[in-house]
Enzyme design. Sequence first.
Site, short mmCIF file in Angstrom:
data_model
loop_
_atom_site.label_atom_id
_atom_site.label_comp_id
_atom_site.label_asym_id
_atom_site.label_seq_id
_atom_site.Cartn_x
_atom_site.Cartn_y
_atom_site.Cartn_z
N GLY A 150 -5.81 -22.97 4.62
CA GLY A 150 -6.66 -24.15 4.73
C GLY A 150 -7.13 -24.66 3.38
O GLY A 150 -7.19 -25.87 3.14
N ARG A 152 -5.13 -8.89 1.53
CA ARG A 152 -6.31 -9.60 1.01
C ARG A 152 -7.23 -8.66 0.22
O ARG A 152 -7.91 -9.09 -0.70
CB ARG A 152 -7.09 -10.24 2.14
N LYS A 199 3.09 -29.82 12.72
CA LYS A 199 2.40 -31.06 13.06
C LYS A 199 2.33 -32.02 11.89
O LYS A 199 1.87 -31.65 10.81
CB LYS A 199 0.98 -30.75 13.51
N GLY A 217 0.10 -21.06 5.00
CA GLY A 217 0.13 -19.70 5.51
C GLY A 217 1.46 -19.31 6.14
O GLY A 217 1.98 -18.22 5.88
P1 ADP Z 1 2.12 -23.81 7.08
O1 ADP Z 1 1.17 -22.77 7.65
O2 ADP Z 1 3.10 -23.23 6.13
O3 ADP Z 1 1.38 -24.98 6.52
P2 ADP Z 1 2.44 -25.06 9.65
O4 ADP Z 1 1.26 -24.30 10.16
O5 ADP Z 1 2.28 -26.51 9.43
O6 ADP Z 1 2.99 -24.38 8.30
O7 ADP Z 1 3.66 -24.89 10.67
C1 ADP Z 1 4.25 -23.67 10.94
C2 ADP Z 1 4.93 -23.65 12.28
O8 ADP Z 1 5.77 -24.77 12.45
C3 ADP Z 1 5.82 -22.45 12.47
O9 ADP Z 1 5.23 -21.60 13.42
C4 ADP Z 1 7.15 -23.03 12.96
O10 ADP Z 1 7.71 -22.31 14.04
C5 ADP Z 1 6.76 -24.40 13.38
N1 ADP Z 1 7.90 -25.34 13.37
C6 ADP Z 1 8.66 -25.66 12.32
N2 ADP Z 1 9.64 -26.51 12.70
C7 ADP Z 1 9.48 -26.72 14.02
C8 ADP Z 1 10.18 -27.49 15.00
N3 ADP Z 1 11.24 -28.24 14.66
N4 ADP Z 1 9.74 -27.46 16.28
C9 ADP Z 1 8.66 -26.72 16.61
N5 ADP Z 1 7.96 -25.98 15.74
C10 ADP Z 1 8.37 -25.98 14.45
MG MG Z 2 0.08 -22.68 9.53
#
Ligand code: ADP
Ligand code: MG
Length: 404
Positions: A384, A40, A202, A361
Amino acid sequence: MDFKNKLTIDDIDIRGKHVFVRVDYNVPLDENGIIQDDRRIRATLPTLRKIINDGGLPIIASHLGRPKGKYVSGLSMEPVARRLEQLLGRPVTFLPDSSGEIVLRARKEAQTGDVILLENLRFHKEEERNDPDFAKQLAGYADLYINDAFGACHRAHASISAIQDYVEVAAAGYLLKKEMEMLGKLLVDPEKPFVAIIGGAKISSKIGIIEHLMDKTDKILIGGAMSYTFFKSLGIDVGDSLVEDDKLDVARHILEKAEAHKGIGGRIFLPIDAVVTDDISDKGVRKVVNYEEIPHNMGGVDIGPNTIERYKKEIKGCETIVINGPLGVFEIDQFSRGTREILTAIANHVENGGIGIIGGGDSAAAARKFGLADKMTHVSTGGGASLKLMEGKPLPGIEALTDK
Ligand code: ADP
Ligand code: MG
């Protein structure tokens, strides 16, 4: 939001000016206060060098962690000042407060070529309250305001939002400029066909993105844990997979709107097979099943090989790909293949002249883990902030910038 019309660092005259630069130096620190990752800080160097080379005097400010409005020694910006000094190759004056007499004095004594870094803005509760008086004070230290803190632009805080009411000129630094160009283009006039790949843990955190991108993209490919909420909403048994039961109606509604049905047809594609396990750890056994055949005592942790092939086929021939959210539990080797292969396909797409953008992230962390981050057109620096932007919501830090 109109991104093209915002003033940037290239449009303003910096010579002889004091420039308040809001950055995002919210770096990870270990127990001993040692900076774990200085990306950063590095990301702001082009903006700072430009100000210095043009004969301006940067007064830099950031938040760090969540001190909740009071002084917390472990969240001081002092180690950041020392690292910035090394990276810039010139002395940085660290001030033990972000406002008050001490800043006014330092500002008066400073000479061209000096660099000032203020203490953690969040040591003052007024920062997170978007307090106008505090913002006015901050604005008073400088002639110009530059925002280079994309990662904080979704927050209506004093140094991001209210401060812009008290400066004559508020412009984007290079880091923010690139984010506005890349993500702005994606949302305003993307090169088509445009495919979004949405994964992660989620569905609740991605509903806004799916809904906003539904009309802008040609296809949305779903992966990650949210697949199972979609499946369950269709009455399919998903065993022990992560499901958000309170989101089944929303999930079903999205699929109906997209005319998707069990991953076939429509604009939304669901996985056709899954990697399942009964143990989400590096000891977990990996098993591949059809999406309808997840055993009751196991949960889905990655997209299966048929889905990988299918998704690779679906992105062929498109111009723009954006990925937000990993397709499986990429942190664990035997569940990382889906994420790695899809990211590799995006990197190849970019190599062949296409556009590949990473928002989110953890998706960015995955790309770095697999050594693919440098191969992308753009990796967004704001989790975010990019989430909110892709939901089509205005960001306070960008909205307030001066129009050209
Ligand atoms: P980003 O930060 O890229 O937006 P998220 O925060 O939404 O992504 O999600 C990231 C997390 O989702 C990772 O830590 C990953 O392990 C988890 N994840 C992905 N697929 C699954 C799954 N099938 N079951 C449980 N966790 C999952
Ligand atoms: Mg995330």
